[in-house]
Design a protein around this motif. Structure first.
Motif, PDB file in Angstrom:
ATOM      1  N   SER A  72       0.685  -1.249   0.070  1.00 55.46           N
ATOM      2  CA  SER A  72      -0.190   0.048   0.053  1.00 55.46           C
ATOM      3  C   SER A  72       0.676   1.311  -0.062  1.00 55.46           C
ATOM      4  O   SER A  72       0.601   2.379  -0.584  1.00 55.46           O
ATOM      5  CB  SER A  72      -0.856   0.140   1.352  1.00 55.46           C
ATOM      6  OG  SER A  72      -1.630   1.193   1.322  1.00 55.46           O
ATOM      7  N   VAL A  73       2.050   1.286   0.710  1.00 56.34           N
ATOM      8  CA  VAL A  73       3.233   2.435   0.621  1.00 56.34           C
ATOM      9  C   VAL A  73       3.387   2.769  -0.690  1.00 56.34           C
ATOM     10  O   VAL A  73       3.721   4.040  -1.010  1.00 56.34           O
ATOM     11  CB  VAL A  73       4.096   1.997   1.458  1.00 56.34           C
ATOM     12  CG1 VAL A  73       5.109   3.285   1.404  1.00 56.34           C
ATOM     13  CG2 VAL A  73       3.679   2.049   3.201  1.00 56.34           C
ATOM     14  N   PHE A  74       3.430   1.817  -1.433  1.00 57.69           N
ATOM     15  CA  PHE A  74       3.980   1.957  -2.847  1.00 57.69           C
ATOM     16  C   PHE A  74       2.908   2.161  -3.801  1.00 57.69           C
ATOM     17  O   PHE A  74       3.149   2.647  -5.031  1.00 57.69           O
ATOM     18  CB  PHE A  74       4.744   0.603  -3.392  1.00 57.69           C
ATOM     19  CG  PHE A  74       6.343   0.835  -2.583  1.00 57.69           C
ATOM     20  CD1 PHE A  74       7.367   1.353  -3.128  1.00 57.69           C
ATOM     21  CD2 PHE A  74       6.293  -0.107  -1.724  1.00 57.69           C
ATOM     22  CE1 PHE A  74       8.659   1.145  -2.968  1.00 57.69           C
ATOM     23  CE2 PHE A  74       7.589  -0.317  -1.076  1.00 57.69           C
ATOM     24  CZ  PHE A  74       8.500   0.364  -1.549  1.00 57.69           C
ATOM     25  N   GLY A  75       1.631   2.143  -3.421  1.00 64.55           N
ATOM     26  CA  GLY A  75       0.428   2.520  -4.400  1.00 64.55           C
ATOM     27  C   GLY A  75       0.220   1.483  -5.113  1.00 64.55           C
ATOM     28  O   GLY A  75       0.646   0.416  -5.630  1.00 64.55           O
ATOM     29  N   GLY A  76      -1.278   1.426  -5.376  1.00 64.23           N
ATOM     30  CA  GLY A  76      -1.915   0.116  -6.223  1.00 64.23           C
ATOM     31  C   GLY A  76      -1.997  -0.955  -5.181  1.00 64.23           C
ATOM     32  O   GLY A  76      -1.415  -1.266  -4.619  1.00 64.23           O
ATOM     33  N   ALA A  77      -3.238  -1.643  -5.615  1.00 62.62           N
ATOM     34  CA  ALA A  77      -3.603  -2.887  -4.679  1.00 62.62           C
ATOM     35  C   ALA A  77      -2.982  -4.041  -5.137  1.00 62.62           C
ATOM     36  O   ALA A  77      -2.748  -4.166  -6.334  1.00 62.62           O
ATOM     37  CB  ALA A  77      -5.107  -2.893  -5.065  1.00 62.62           C
ATOM     38  N   ALA A  78      -2.647  -4.686  -4.328  1.00 63.50           N
ATOM     39  CA  ALA A  78      -1.966  -6.018  -4.548  1.00 63.50           C
ATOM     40  C   ALA A  78      -2.722  -7.135  -4.644  1.00 63.50           C
ATOM     41  O   ALA A  78      -3.633  -7.333  -3.884  1.00 63.50           O
ATOM     42  CB  ALA A  78      -0.853  -6.228  -3.487  1.00 63.50           C
ATOM     43  N   LYS A  79      -2.746  -7.786  -5.837  1.00 65.23           N
ATOM     44  CA  LYS A  79      -3.591  -9.107  -6.174  1.00 65.23           C
ATOM     45  C   LYS A  79      -2.845 -10.055  -6.720  1.00 65.23           C
ATOM     46  O   LYS A  79      -1.844  -9.935  -7.215  1.00 65.23           O
ATOM     47  CB  LYS A  79      -4.683  -8.353  -7.523  1.00 65.23           C
ATOM     48  CG  LYS A  79      -5.502  -7.112  -6.930  1.00 65.23           C
ATOM     49  CD  LYS A  79      -6.284  -6.540  -7.965  1.00 65.23           C
ATOM     50  CE  LYS A  79      -6.859  -5.366  -7.874  1.00 65.23           C
ATOM     51  NZ  LYS A  79      -7.964  -4.931  -8.768  1.00 65.23           N
ATOM     52  N   PRO A  80      -3.408 -11.170  -6.878  1.00 64.04           N
ATOM     53  CA  PRO A  80      -2.966 -12.510  -7.281  1.00 64.04           C
ATOM     54  C   PRO A  80      -2.696 -12.108  -9.034  1.00 64.04           C
ATOM     55  O   PRO A  80      -3.505 -11.382  -9.585  1.00 64.04           O
ATOM     56  CB  PRO A  80      -4.126 -13.608  -6.997  1.00 64.04           C
ATOM     57  CG  PRO A  80      -4.764 -13.029  -6.014  1.00 64.04           C
ATOM     58  CD  PRO A  80      -4.899 -11.668  -6.358  1.00 64.04           C
ATOM     59  N   PRO A  81      -1.864 -13.002  -9.307  1.00 63.38           N
ATOM     60  CA  PRO A  81      -1.775 -12.835 -10.845  1.00 63.38           C
ATOM     61  C   PRO A  81      -2.997 -12.925 -11.770  1.00 63.38           C
ATOM     62  O   PRO A  81      -3.738 -13.904 -11.500  1.00 63.38           O
ATOM     63  CB  PRO A  81      -0.674 -14.083 -11.380  1.00 63.38           C
ATOM     64  CG  PRO A  81       0.211 -14.281 -10.043  1.00 63.38           C
ATOM     65  CD  PRO A  81      -0.924 -14.034  -8.903  1.00 63.38           C
ATOM     66  N   LYS A  82      -3.150 -12.087 -12.692  1.00 58.75           N
ATOM     67  CA  LYS A  82      -4.372 -11.872 -13.525  1.00 58.75           C
ATOM     68  C   LYS A  82      -4.470 -13.076 -14.142  1.00 58.75           C
ATOM     69  O   LYS A  82      -3.471 -13.370 -15.083  1.00 58.75           O
ATOM     70  CB  LYS A  82      -4.353 -10.861 -14.246  1.00 58.75           C
ATOM     71  CG  LYS A  82      -5.679 -10.399 -14.955  1.00 58.75           C
ATOM     72  CD  LYS A  82      -5.437  -8.979 -15.707  1.00 58.75           C
ATOM     73  CE  LYS A  82      -6.964  -8.725 -16.298  1.00 58.75           C
ATOM     74  NZ  LYS A  82      -7.103  -7.549 -17.036  1.00 58.75           N
ATOM     75  N   GLY A  83      -5.697 -13.925 -14.212  1.00 61.95           N
ATOM     76  CA  GLY A  83      -5.866 -15.275 -14.912  1.00 61.95           C
ATOM     77  C   GLY A  83      -5.247 -16.286 -14.442  1.00 61.95           C
ATOM     78  O   GLY A  83      -5.384 -17.195 -15.362  1.00 61.95           O
ATOM     79  N   GLY A  84      -4.617 -16.104 -13.364  1.00 62.13           N
ATOM     80  CA  GLY A  84      -3.600 -17.460 -12.947  1.00 62.13           C
ATOM     81  C   GLY A  84      -4.577 -18.297 -11.941  1.00 62.13           C
ATOM     82  O   GLY A  84      -5.672 -18.225 -11.880  1.00 62.13           O
ATOM     83  N   ASN A  85      -3.580 -19.011 -11.425  1.00 62.25           N
ATOM     84  CA  ASN A  85      -4.229 -20.129 -10.408  1.00 62.25           C
ATOM     85  C   ASN A  85      -5.018 -19.190  -9.194  1.00 62.25           C
ATOM     86  O   ASN A  85      -4.114 -18.489  -8.524  1.00 62.25           O
ATOM     87  CB  ASN A  85      -2.982 -20.798  -9.889  1.00 62.25           C
ATOM     88  CG  ASN A  85      -3.517 -21.926  -9.060  1.00 62.25           C
ATOM     89  OD1 ASN A  85      -4.707 -21.925  -8.289  1.00 62.25           O
ATOM     90  ND2 ASN A  85      -2.717 -23.241  -8.923  1.00 62.25           N
ATOM     91  N   PRO A  86      -6.308 -19.473  -8.974  1.00 59.71           N
ATOM     92  CA  PRO A  86      -6.890 -18.673  -7.882  1.00 59.71           C
ATOM     93  C   PRO A  86      -6.327 -18.954  -6.599  1.00 59.71           C
ATOM     94  O   PRO A  86      -6.524 -18.252  -5.491  1.00 59.71           O
ATOM     95  CB  PRO A  86      -8.460 -19.271  -7.990  1.00 59.71           C
ATOM     96  CG  PRO A  86      -8.195 -20.803  -8.601  1.00 59.71           C
ATOM     97  CD  PRO A  86      -7.084 -20.665  -9.793  1.00 59.71           C
ATOM     98  N   ASP A  87      -5.583 -20.010  -6.477  1.00 56.18           N
ATOM     99  CA  ASP A  87      -4.849 -20.761  -4.982  1.00 56.18           C
ATOM    100  C   ASP A  87      -3.510 -19.929  -5.065  1.00 56.18           C
ATOM    101  O   ASP A  87      -2.659 -20.325  -4.306  1.00 56.18           O
ATOM    102  CB  ASP A  87      -4.921 -22.019  -4.841  1.00 56.18           C
ATOM    103  CG  ASP A  87      -6.315 -22.413  -4.668  1.00 56.18           C
ATOM    104  OD1 ASP A  87      -7.198 -21.641  -4.011  1.00 56.18           O
ATOM    105  OD2 ASP A  87      -7.032 -23.603  -5.208  1.00 56.18           O
ATOM    106  N   SER A  88      -3.050 -19.296  -6.095  1.00 55.92           N
ATOM    107  CA  SER A  88      -1.611 -18.540  -6.112  1.00 55.92           C
ATOM    108  C   SER A  88      -1.486 -17.901  -4.540  1.00 55.92           C
ATOM    109  O   SER A  88      -2.312 -17.201  -4.260  1.00 55.92           O
ATOM    110  CB  SER A  88      -1.438 -17.899  -7.264  1.00 55.92           C
ATOM    111  OG  SER A  88      -0.505 -16.992  -7.023  1.00 55.92           O
TER     112      SER A  88
END
Length: 396
Positions: A72-88
């Motif tokens: 969050s300090v660096f900006g932008g929401a952290a999310k799992p890799p797009k279109g990848g394994n939902p359990d990543s």
């Protein structure tokens, strides 16, 4: 980041160097001989050098919350890799990529049970692959990283990880292997006392992973010898340690709801200046409660002092107690120096932004936020230094 050129192979066992169609690129293609039947191909990209941060802690000690504060300090929401394994386990934001080192387990849950080892045991982890892939990412090379599935306990198919500006490797062993440790630009250890750790692990594993109380107790007891042997010693290498202890403000407290948190900062670390209270290098005890800071029983107490930690000179900032109103944290923030904030009140703003995160009313959230800001400052200094070095080299 430059456009990636991706290559893969099914029978590559040694290191190869190829030249791409562009004279400005050099392609590095390699794969280590796997210890199991899994195949991991290294994929290629051209990019600036990545800054690597290591975060070590036992399971259930707040690494995930810390990572959310840091990204969050660096900006932008952290999310799992797009279109990848939902359990990543990977989290990606505009600037950062967070890799969970559980992904480098060489044995799945059933293999560990069969071999009678815990995930903390080095024999259950592939440090060669960990080193090779962290080194590749630091050098601007994308990799196909394995995935450890915490739901099934199995090792899933690998995922593509592109080199980010900031790579955070978090887990049990980021400082265990000397080769990996030497790749780190900054390192943090979360040191949670046994009493606090037990309460946190119950909350996480029962609520989020569906484990029973009995299984959690058995897991803690089974892991303790390996924790003492392989995880806890890593804190001697950390540049910053966040130590979480039971409060000293309530005599014989058994509830563990009020915490005493210590931020232990190593002196002499390049690009890192320890935070201090009032007067740098002094020994100070401060009880700020009053008209400027609302706090109910048992109150809040701060301490700051120079000390020694594993034969290293350190500065220690301590907070015991908890806040009633986060918007009043600005009063405390105004008495702290070397925070590496970009504007007055940034620490308070970050804390208010994530008021629903665990630890936001005590020293865990405060010190995690401060360390996040210090890492941002360290990153900016490193990048500026590299840019200056390149400019000077171009003039030569």
């Amino acid at each position: 980041m430059a456009v990636s050129t991706i290559y893969s192979t099914q029978a590559l066992n040694s290191t190869h160097f190829l030249t791409s169609s562009s004279s400005s690129k050099q392609v590095f293609l390699y794969r280590r001989q796997p210890q199991t039947n899994r195949r991991f191909n290294t994929l290629i990209t051209c990019s600036q050098e990545t800054i690597v941060i290591g975060l070590a802690a036992d399971s259930g000690c707040g690494k995930s919350t810390f990572m959310r504060r840091l990204t969050s300090v660096f900006g932008g929401a952290a999310k799992p890799p797009k279109g990848g394994n939902p359990d990543s386990n990977t989290l990606i934001s505009d600037t950062t990529t967070v890799i969970c080192l559980d992904d480098y387990h060489s044995l799945d849950r059933y293999g560990r049970k069969e071999q009678k080892v815990t995930a903390l045991d080095p024999r259950a982890n592939d440090f060669d692959l960990m080193y090779e892939q962290v080194k590749a990412l630091k050098s601007g090379v994308a990799v196909e990283k394995p995935i450890y599935n915490h739901v099934t306990g199995l090792l899933d198919a690998p995922e593509l990880i592109q080199p980010p500006k900031i790579l955070v490797i978090e887990g049990l062993h980021p400082m265990f292997d000397e080769r990996v440790r030497d790749l780190l630009d900054f390192s943090i250890y979360l040191d949670i006392s046994n009493e606090v750790k037990f309460a946190w692990k119950i909350q996480r594993d029962m609520a989020e992973r569906g484990h029973s109380l009995e299984s959690i107790k058995a897991s803690i007891e089974a892991r303790k010898p390996d924790f003492d042997a392989f995880i806890d010693p890593q804190k001697q290498y950390a540049d910053a340690v966040i130590e979480v202890l039971p409060t000293q403000l309530i005599p014989d407290d058994n509830e563990g709801k009020v915490l005493r948190v210590r931020l232990i900062m190593k002196e002499g670390v390049k690009y890192f200046s320890p935070v201090y209270l009032f007067d740098e290098g002094s020994t100070i005890s401060w009880i700020p409660c009053g008209r400027k800071l609302t706090c109910s029983y048992p109150g809040i107490k701060f301490n700051y002092e120079p000390d020694s930690y594993f034969d290293h000179e350190v500065s220690v900032l301590e907070m015991d107690g908890q806040f009633d109103r986060l918007d009043e944290l600005i009063y405390v923030e105004s008495h702290l120096s070397n925070l590496s904030t970009k504007f007055y009140g940034e620490v308070t703003q970050q804390m208010l932004k994530h008021a629903d995160f665990p630890g936001s009313n005590n020293g865990t959230g405060l010190f995690q936020t401060i360390v996040g800001l210090k890492i941002r400052d360290l990153y900016e200094q490193l990048i500026a230094n590299k840019a200056t070095a390149r400019a000077e080299a171009a003039k030569a």
